[in-house]
Scaffold this motif. Structure first.
Motif, PDB file in Angstrom:
ATOM      1  N   LEU A  42       0.839  -1.204   0.000  1.00 13.37           N
ATOM      2  CA  LEU A  42       0.000   0.000   0.000  1.00 13.37           C
ATOM      3  C   LEU A  42       0.872   1.252   0.000  1.00 13.37           C
ATOM      4  O   LEU A  42       1.706   1.438   0.890  1.00 13.37           O
ATOM      5  CB  LEU A  42      -0.910   0.011   1.235  1.00 13.37           C
ATOM      6  CG  LEU A  42      -1.881  -1.167   1.359  1.00 13.37           C
ATOM      7  CD1 LEU A  42      -2.596  -1.124   2.696  1.00 13.37           C
ATOM      8  CD2 LEU A  42      -2.892  -1.144   0.226  1.00 13.37           C
ATOM      9  N   CYS A  47      -2.211   4.453   2.769  1.00 14.60           N
ATOM     10  CA  CYS A  47      -1.898   4.224   4.191  1.00 14.60           C
ATOM     11  C   CYS A  47      -2.275   5.422   5.059  1.00 14.60           C
ATOM     12  O   CYS A  47      -2.856   5.256   6.134  1.00 14.60           O
ATOM     13  CB  CYS A  47      -0.416   3.902   4.356  1.00 14.60           C
ATOM     14  SG  CYS A  47       0.042   2.291   3.711  1.00 14.60           S
ATOM     15  N   THR A  80       4.005  -1.182   3.572  1.00 17.66           N
ATOM     16  CA  THR A  80       3.124  -0.031   3.835  1.00 17.66           C
ATOM     17  C   THR A  80       3.976   1.220   4.005  1.00 17.66           C
ATOM     18  O   THR A  80       5.035   1.174   4.632  1.00 17.66           O
ATOM     19  CB  THR A  80       2.294  -0.237   5.127  1.00 17.66           C
ATOM     20  OG1 THR A  80       3.182  -0.513   6.216  1.00 17.66           O
ATOM     21  CG2 THR A  80       1.300  -1.373   4.980  1.00 17.66           C
TER      22      THR A  80
END
Length: 756
Positions: A42, A47, A80
């Motif tokens: 992501l 995020c 992330t």
């Protein structure tokens, strides 16, 4: 600010994922730990949105369940990426910040995070190479060490964290330094503990362009000169300023200043007094100034143009026409000027595009907008002034006003003063005068914050304001998206321990409206919440007080509505001694027509349930129903409903009549007489959603009087209200059943006439 546009696909998808983490991005690991799926990567745009929306949902949605290991999902920057994070209040713990310590954060906002301890100061140093903006507003505990003996457990354990939060925090942690935060430009340290030396703490910072030291105890302002060539924004709200001359010398070296805030909460005493000389010096020296806030400051001398010398014409933002003399020196109008809680806001010509004050609606709305996030003590006073405008005058910027009040209530869910004034303002801003200008989305946002207030505060004023505001909505339609929640909150208000009559009356009215004209599954769900028992408890209390008021009548009406075609709720009514209370009310209040109508309507619903009818088939109850056939209360309604109850009982046949007195044929004769006495053109105080309970009495010969009552009911309703009830009769197959009545030899001639 809330938009009237629909939510973006990004926003909808984010909320959906957060509500369904295990079905979308995550799986359940050992010890129920939430883990990110291995095939997920992501980017920061997603995020950041996930984390910030998660915080908002936890803060504003009581049905959203926080995940203990949520922040651990963002521990690995390979899968992330976080860059801009906004965390607030007690939601955030030390371990949450530690979980994201490997991320290259650019912006970190920690607002009133009272659960954070000095452990989080150590975590902050992990972001020192990338952090550009840092807010520690109201995080005073983060600078304090725990008082007490050392714990015999690992420093990172959850047990220590629990202990940390419950211990006394008095000793300052003086080990932290901003050394190495070379990229930091924007810093908010508002509310820094008094004993922390701000000058020492800030000394390592070389690149600060924006600094907020609100409510900080400063020994002097000279240390600020280290940023004289960089600092563009300085906020010193509620900071005790030095004497006039020293202040001028301190501030006037900042030639790049674009924003200066030296305002105060007007009710706080101060040695510093603003003078014409100081204000003139600030305006002349700070040539790049676009924003100035001097709210709450006491003016030492008069610096306004005499009224008779003011420039003629409409209010102007031209500096040359300024009614405040020092501002005539401005090269251009200011973008923002804070004059809240000063007399200067009342002058005619103010050289600024946006002014806070209390002179008019625009100034008040500007004040709410400017002070909501970090100054709730000012925002709540401004909202109170908006309340007066909406109540006494007319709010001309309705959409903006509503959006600002909603934002304040969301932001300060735990601030009682904001909740009291905000909920009061919402009542007037959502009434019928303003309704046409409000979108569905905006009105839903109002409902959400009202329910948040009801949930958080059991205090009488907030509860009353919230209940009254809900009365401005179309019920149940506009509340259906929060149907379960609003019913739970209202039932909680109506617990017996609560004695405030006005709240009780409004809450019962709302409960009644919520169970009127809704689907049966809604009624069944509310019944399981304890609705029937709560209403009967209220009735019991009123009986004890020998009082028949609106609460008593609304409670019976609510029971009538919630039992309509809902057998489980009818069963609850009987199980909770409902019939005993019916008899007691009948005896105690023999002349209360509305009460009798509501009670008989409810018993009609009970009688429609075949399995429950034997509980009504006692000499006592049959005698009461028979006597009520002759009642003239509320037109024909009480007599009609009593006859309806008996009609369903008669439909079970003579074999179900297991009593000697009163005799079945005698009761049927009284029913015939009652029906004959009614005017078939009577206008009715009743509302049918379905004819099904009536229609089932038509094609039968067991009880002709029941058939006659049902036919009379249909004939009356389609005659008096053809537009409403003719389509319903056709839709539910009534024509075919009436034709069967005509075919049956057992049907009474008058019944056939009406059926025909």
């Amino acid at each position: 600010m809330i938009s009237n546009d629909p939510d973006s696909l990004m926003a909808l998808a984010t909320v959906f994922c957060l509500r369904n983490l295990r079905k979308t991005m995550c799986y359940q690991g050992l010890r129920n730990r939430l883990l990110l799926r291995s095939d997920i990567f992501l980017p920061s745009e997603i995020c950041d949105k996930l984390v910030n929306t998660y915080v908002e949902l936890v803060h504003t949605d009581s049905y959203f369940e926080p995940e203990e290991s949520f922040f651990q999902l963002f521990a690995d920057p390979r899968s992330t990426r976080l860059t801009r994070v906004q965390l607030r209040e007690n939601l955030v713990l030390d371990r949450d910040l530690e979980a994201i310590r490997k991320q290259d954060l650019i912006e970190l906002s920690l607002t009133c995070c009272h659960s954070l301890t000095p452990r989080s100061l150590k975590t902050l140093t992990c972001f020192r190479e990338t952090l550009v903006s840092l807010c520690l507003f109201g995080c005073s505990q983060i600078f304090c060490k725990k008082v007490g003996p050392p714990l015999a457990c690992n420093e990172d354990s959850e047990e220590e964290e629990e202990e940390d939060r419950s211990a006394s925090w008095r000793v300052l942690d003086l080990d932290f330094s901003f050394q190495g935060f070379n990229r930091l430009r924007l810093l908010n340290l508002a509310g820094l503990p008094e004993a922390v030396n701000a000058e020492r703490l800030l000394k390592p910072l070389r690149s600060i362009t924006s600094l907020d030291l609100s409510n900080v105890n400063l020994q002097g302002a000279a240390f600020l000169s280290q940023w004289r060539d960089r600092l563009a924004s300085l906020v010193l709200y509620n900071v005790e300023l030095s004497e006039d001359l020293i202040f001028i010398q301190s501030v006037n070296i900042f030639l790049l200043f674009r924003h200066l805030d030296i305002s105060r909460e007007g009710r706080k005493s101060t040695k510093f007094q603003m003078s014409r000389k100081i204000l003139t010096a600030v305006v002349q020296r700070l040539v790049h100034l676009v924003s100035l806030d001097i709210s709450g400051l006491v003016m030492l001398d008069n610096c306004t143009v005499p009224h008779f010398e003011e420039a003629m014409g409409r209010p102007s933002t031209e500096p040359s026409k300024s009614s405040i003399i020092p501002f005539q020196e401005l090269k251009r109008p200011l973008q923002f000027l804070g004059l809240y809680d000063t007399t200067l806001c009342n002058v005619t010509h103010i050289p600024a595009y946006k002014v806070t004050g209390s002179k008019n609606e625009d100034q008040v709305l500007n004040a709410i907008e400017a002070y909501t996030e970090f100054r709730p003590e000012l925002a709540h006073r401004a909202i109170n002034q908006l309340f007066d405008i909406a109540r006494i005058q007319h709010c001309s910027q309705l959409l903006r006003a509503l959006q600002l009040v909603i934002a304040a209530l969301k932001c300060h869910k735990f601030d009682k003063s904001v909740q009291v004034t905000g909920s009061a303002a919402l009542f007037y801003l959502t009434n019928t005068d303003y309704r046409s200008d409000q979108s569905v989305r905006l009105r839903r946002d109002v409902i959400q914050v009202v329910l948040n207030g009801m949930e958080q505060y059991q205090e009488v004023t907030v509860q009353r304001n919230c209940c009254l505001t809900l009365c401005n909505f179309s019920i149940p339609e506009e509340l259906e998206f929060q149907y379960s929640r609003v019913n739970q909150l209202l039932l909680k208000i109506l617990e017996p321990a609560r004695q405030d009559e006005s709240i009780q009356r409004i809450a019962v009215h709302l409960c009644n409206a919520l169970v009127c004209q809704v689907d049966n599954h809604h009624k069944e769900a509310v019944g399981k919440m304890g609705f029937v028992k709560t209403m009967l408890n209220l009735i019991q209390k009123k009986l004890q007080d020998q009082t028949c008021d609106q609460v008593m009548e609304f409670s019976w009406s609510a029971l009538w509505n919630i039992t309509d075609e809902t057998p489980d709720n009818c069963q609850m009514f009987l199980n909770c001694r409902g019939m005993s209370l019916f008899l007691d009310c009948l005896k105690e209040f023999p002349d209360k027509q509305e009460l009798h109508r509501n009670m008989l309507g409810l018993l009609g619903n009970v009688a429609e349930v075949r399995a429950l009818r034997p509980q009504l088939l006692t000499p006592q109850f049959i005698t009461v129903f028979s006597n009520l056939l002759e009642s003239k209360a509320d037109g024909i309604e009480v007599s009609y409903n009593a006859c309806g109850v008996l009609s369903h009982i008669m439909f079970d046949g003579p074999e179900a009549w297991a009593m000697d007195e009163p005799r079945r044929d005698a009761v049927m004769d009284r029913m015939w007489d009652a029906i004959q006495s009614w005017d078939v053109c009577s206008r009715r105080n009743i509302n049918y959603r379905s004819f099904e309970p009536i229609l089932r009495l038509l094609p039968q010969g067991i009880a002709p009087v029941s058939q006659h009552w049902a036919t009379w009911a249909l004939f009356n309703l389609v005659s008096v209200y053809p537009g409403k009830y003719c389509p319903l009769l056709i839709k539910e197959g009534g024509i075919h059943l009436l034709e069967k009545v005509l075919e049956l030899e057992s049907s009474h001639p008058e019944t056939k006439d009406m059926a025909r």
